[in-house]
Scaffold this active site. Structure first.
Site, PDB file in Angstrom:
ATOM      1  CE  LYS A   1      -2.300  -3.321   1.453  1.00 36.60           C
ATOM      2  NZ  LYS A   1      -1.648  -4.330   0.614  1.00 36.60           N
TER       3      LYS A   1
HETATM    4  O1  G3P Z   1       1.097  -6.054   0.004  1.00 35.47           O
HETATM    5  C1  G3P Z   1       2.069  -5.265   0.569  1.00 35.47           C
HETATM    6  C2  G3P Z   1       3.425  -5.908   0.763  1.00 35.47           C
HETATM    7  O2  G3P Z   1       3.295  -7.144   1.380  1.00 35.47           O
HETATM    8  C3  G3P Z   1       4.322  -5.900  -0.455  1.00 35.47           C
HETATM    9  O3  G3P Z   1       5.458  -6.698  -0.301  1.00 35.47           O
HETATM   10  O4  G3P Z   1       7.312  -7.939  -1.349  1.00 35.47           O
HETATM   11  O5  G3P Z   1       6.328  -5.965  -2.560  1.00 35.47           O
HETATM   12  O6  G3P Z   1       7.739  -5.646  -0.522  1.00 35.47           O
HETATM   13  P1  G3P Z   1       6.783  -6.548  -1.236  1.00 35.47           P
END
Ligand code: G3P
Length: 215
Positions: free
Chosen positions: A83
């Protein structure tokens, strides 16, 4: 549409894998920081539970560092996807890794031009963050619609991976828009399977069966 889980919790991953619907896992430094233990050990364990793609994020900000870390992460297991953040240095790293057939997930995408750049660099997955766009009163799902259309227009093989998912409606909209993958927190996977009318209907069936079962 593929279902990934967005967590580094082994318990949540095991629970989702047991459903038989789990295609992969995404992690990030924040998610790994919430778990006890060595992040590499956790990632290794995740790759043993889920045979599908498991995203693990680099920390370096320069291209050489990202490539070096990415190749290190790939030593953990064959199903690790590297990633990489959506930056100019990140795009160069994605190109280099992609030229070496290393699968990549370009993360922190917040605009259609960024999604196009990620695909042109050769990313396997591009991750627009829909919830974080919604949080600032933008339209996260509109970005998914645009990314899917752009990739389709030019037959770009990069898969749209819907990230930062907050609720089942994001998942359903993603499916209607032909997004390739949605990564969800464990709570959203549970919510997807639930409906109050299902619970009420089941309760009623069981109550009615009580009346006839001893006939
Ligand atoms: O893994 C990346 C993403 O899904 C993070 O989500 O909830 O931290 O905005 P969030």
């Amino acid at each position: 549409m593929k279902f990934f889980i967005d967590t580094a919790s082994l318990a949540e991953i095991r629970e989702a894998a047991a459903l038989g619907l789990l295609d992969g896992v995404t992690t990030n430094p924040t998610l790994l920081s919430k778990e006890e233990g060595d992040p590499r050990e956790i990632l290794l364990e995740i790759t043993k539970i889920v045979p599908g793609p498991v995203s693990a994020e680099v920390i370096a900000l320069d291209t050489d560092g990202m490539v070096r870390e990415g190749l290190e992460l790939r030593r953990i297991a064959d199903n690790i996807v590297v990633k990489i953040p959506m930056t100019l240095e990140g795009l160069k790293a994605i190109r280099r890794l992609s030229d070496e057939s290393v699968p990549t997930n370009c993360t922190l995408i917040f605009s259609a031009p960024q999604a196009l750049m990620a695909a042109k660099a050769g990313a396997t997955y591009a991750s627009p963050f829909v919830g974080r766009l919604d949080d600032i009163a933008a339209d996260g799902m509109r970005l998914i619609e645009q990314a899917v259309a752009i990739y389709r227009n030019y037959q770009l093989p990069t898969q749209v991976l819907v990230a930062s998912v907050r609720h089942p409606e994001h998942v359903m909209q993603a499916a209607l828009m032909s997004a390739h993958v949605v990564t969800m927190p464990a709570a959203v996977i549970r919510q997807l399977a639930s409906h109050p009318l299902t619970d009420r209907g089941l309760e009623q069936f069981l109550a009615d069966w009580e009346k006839v079962k001893n006939r």
